[in-house]
Design a protein around this motif. Sequence first.
Motif, mmCIF file in Angstrom:
data_model
loop_
_atom_site.group_PDB
_atom_site.id
_atom_site.type_symbol
_atom_site.label_atom_id
_atom_site.label_comp_id
_atom_site.label_asym_id
_atom_site.label_seq_id
_atom_site.Cartn_x
_atom_site.Cartn_y
_atom_site.Cartn_z
ATOM 1 N N GLN A 1 -15.170 8.942 12.557
ATOM 2 C CA GLN A 1 -16.199 8.786 13.596
ATOM 3 C C GLN A 1 -17.263 7.767 13.189
ATOM 4 O OE1 GLN A 1 -16.226 13.195 15.733
ATOM 5 N NE2 GLN A 1 -17.655 12.788 14.084
ATOM 6 N N ALA A 2 -17.203 7.322 11.952
ATOM 7 C CA ALA A 2 -18.251 6.420 11.438
ATOM 8 C C ALA A 2 -18.247 5.072 12.145
ATOM 9 C CB ALA A 2 -18.048 6.201 9.937
ATOM 10 N N ARG A 3 -19.398 4.439 12.153
ATOM 11 C CA ARG A 3 -19.503 3.094 12.747
ATOM 12 C C ARG A 3 -18.870 2.057 11.836
ATOM 13 N NH1 ARG A 3 -24.485 5.659 14.067
ATOM 14 N NH2 ARG A 3 -24.639 5.966 16.321
ATOM 15 N N LEU A 4 -18.950 2.310 10.544
ATOM 16 C CA LEU A 4 -18.347 1.370 9.587
ATOM 17 C C LEU A 4 -17.833 2.161 8.379
ATOM 18 C CD1 LEU A 4 -17.755 -1.462 8.419
ATOM 19 C CD2 LEU A 4 -20.098 -1.507 7.546
ATOM 20 N N VAL A 5 -16.578 1.887 8.010
ATOM 21 C CA VAL A 5 -15.999 2.463 6.790
ATOM 22 C C VAL A 5 -15.597 1.302 5.877
ATOM 23 C CG1 VAL A 5 -14.163 3.896 5.793
ATOM 24 C CG2 VAL A 5 -15.119 4.476 8.045
ATOM 25 N N VAL A 6 -15.995 1.394 4.616
ATOM 26 C CA VAL A 6 -15.611 0.366 3.634
ATOM 27 C C VAL A 6 -14.846 1.054 2.511
ATOM 28 C CG1 VAL A 6 -16.405 -1.369 1.976
ATOM 29 C CG2 VAL A 6 -17.610 -1.075 4.158
ATOM 30 N N ILE A 7 -13.600 0.625 2.338
ATOM 31 C CA ILE A 7 -12.792 1.109 1.213
ATOM 32 C C ILE A 7 -12.768 -0.012 0.169
ATOM 33 C CG2 ILE A 7 -10.558 1.963 0.426
ATOM 34 C CD1 ILE A 7 -9.999 2.920 3.280
ATOM 35 N N ALA A 8 -13.356 0.255 -0.962
ATOM 36 C CA ALA A 8 -13.434 -0.749 -2.034
ATOM 37 C C ALA A 8 -12.491 -0.342 -3.159
ATOM 38 C CB ALA A 8 -14.863 -0.858 -2.560
ATOM 39 N N GLY A 9 -11.763 -1.328 -3.663
ATOM 40 C CA GLY A 9 -10.840 -1.016 -4.759
ATOM 41 C C GLY A 9 -10.598 -2.227 -5.635
ATOM 42 N N TYR A 10 -10.471 -1.959 -6.921
ATOM 43 C CA TYR A 10 -10.070 -3.048 -7.790
ATOM 44 C C TYR A 10 -9.206 -2.510 -8.919
ATOM 45 C CZ TYR A 10 -14.518 -1.580 -9.936
ATOM 46 O OH TYR A 10 -15.582 -0.847 -10.447
ATOM 47 N N GLY A 11 -8.400 -3.414 -9.475
ATOM 48 C CA GLY A 11 -7.515 -3.052 -10.586
ATOM 49 C C GLY A 11 -6.063 -2.994 -10.161
ATOM 50 N N GLU A 12 -5.226 -3.471 -11.067
ATOM 51 C CA GLU A 12 -3.773 -3.528 -10.850
ATOM 52 C C GLU A 12 -3.212 -2.134 -10.561
ATOM 53 O OE1 GLU A 12 -2.026 -6.554 -11.510
ATOM 54 O OE2 GLU A 12 -0.223 -5.637 -10.671
ATOM 55 N N ASN A 13 -3.848 -1.129 -11.148
ATOM 56 C CA ASN A 13 -3.323 0.243 -11.020
ATOM 57 C C ASN A 13 -3.405 0.764 -9.587
ATOM 58 O OD1 ASN A 13 -6.158 0.216 -11.357
ATOM 59 N ND2 ASN A 13 -6.158 2.403 -11.841
ATOM 60 N N LYS A 14 -4.179 0.067 -8.748
ATOM 61 C CA LYS A 14 -4.294 0.507 -7.334
ATOM 62 C C LYS A 14 -3.323 -0.254 -6.428
ATOM 63 C CE LYS A 14 -7.989 2.888 -8.536
ATOM 64 N NZ LYS A 14 -9.317 2.771 -7.936
ATOM 65 N N ALA A 15 -2.714 -1.323 -6.936
ATOM 66 C CA ALA A 15 -1.971 -2.252 -6.081
ATOM 67 C C ALA A 15 -0.842 -1.582 -5.300
ATOM 68 C CB ALA A 15 -1.422 -3.403 -6.923
ATOM 69 N N LYS A 16 -0.067 -0.721 -5.966
ATOM 70 C CA LYS A 16 1.080 -0.098 -5.262
ATOM 71 C C LYS A 16 0.598 0.820 -4.147
ATOM 72 C CE LYS A 16 5.265 2.702 -5.709
ATOM 73 N NZ LYS A 16 5.005 3.244 -4.373
ATOM 74 N N ALA A 17 -0.413 1.631 -4.459
ATOM 75 C CA ALA A 17 -0.920 2.554 -3.435
ATOM 76 C C ALA A 17 -1.471 1.768 -2.253
ATOM 77 C CB ALA A 17 -1.991 3.454 -4.031
ATOM 78 N N ILE A 18 -2.174 0.682 -2.546
ATOM 79 C CA ILE A 18 -2.764 -0.116 -1.457
ATOM 80 C C ILE A 18 -1.676 -0.742 -0.592
ATOM 81 C CG2 ILE A 18 -4.070 -2.258 -1.022
ATOM 82 C CD1 ILE A 18 -5.851 -1.360 -3.459
ATOM 83 N N TYR A 19 -0.609 -1.202 -1.241
ATOM 84 C CA TYR A 19 0.513 -1.754 -0.454
ATOM 85 C C TYR A 19 1.092 -0.665 0.454
ATOM 86 C CZ TYR A 19 5.087 -3.313 0.931
ATOM 87 O OH TYR A 19 6.188 -3.634 1.710
ATOM 88 N N GLU A 20 1.351 0.510 -0.133
ATOM 89 C CA GLU A 20 1.968 1.594 0.658
ATOM 90 C C GLU A 20 1.057 2.039 1.801
ATOM 91 O OE1 GLU A 20 5.585 1.763 -1.380
ATOM 92 O OE2 GLU A 20 4.920 2.592 0.535
#
Length: 244
Positions: free
Chosen positions: A182-201
Amino acid sequence: MIIRSFETPQEVARATADLFVEKAQKAVEARGRFSVCLSGGNTAKAIHDHLVNRTDIPWEHTYVFWGDERTVPRDHPDSNVGAGFSTLLDKVPVPADHIFAIDGGLEPQEAARTYELALAEYFEGRPPVFDLVLLGIGEDGHTASLFPGTHAIREEERWVVAPYIPSKDMYRITLTAPLINQARLVVIAGYGENKAKAIYEVLLGKHQPDQYPAQLIRPDGGKLYWLLDSAAASALPAGFAQTA
Ligand SMILES: O=C(O)[C@H](O)[C@@H](O)[C@H](O)[C@H](O)COP(=O)(O)O
């Protein structure tokens, strides 16, 4: 949905802080106040470091919430509330009565219910619409404390729930996806190689939110930004993310 990649984690944190400032100013101009949900984890701390040094945030009109909390007291080293205070709120002039902390020291279900009541009071019985929800992303595709295989993923009515998280062997208190959306703005911030697979999926894989709960984050009418460093975006096709 806007997906941006940056060379370094610091640039991700700075870009998130820039969106925070922009949203805060616009919200105060439009409605006289700015409501923001903080996230936990290390990404949040890097963002807080940038916010502390900004002089263009209307802190006196800012109201602070959390997207999730571990079931520990605020003074426990794992507490998101404790980290929010030590890395940000102890360093900026947000009035104490503008801060709505999840009480991780309560019995989990009571903590969830108590937080729902606090939200209802702040939003004066109207559906809670945050101006900004800051989120991180876990290696397993969780966000807030919406973890794979937990009942929280399927919650459609409650605003706050307290699922048991087998992978963490603990209960967590978390906002639910319908509330976040319901939020007006959502920001998902991520860094690091260890997040890459999850972010792709999450972004390009089969729609299976039970495995990748961050897929649930689709604001109803608001905007969603993914701010990633090049390592976290490395599994995405070239050109999929806007390079800053
Ligand atoms: O309570 C928490 O841990 C957070 O709310 C969680 O959702 C976090 O944002 C991600 O796990 C990313 O954590 P890092 O930023 O430490 O990678």
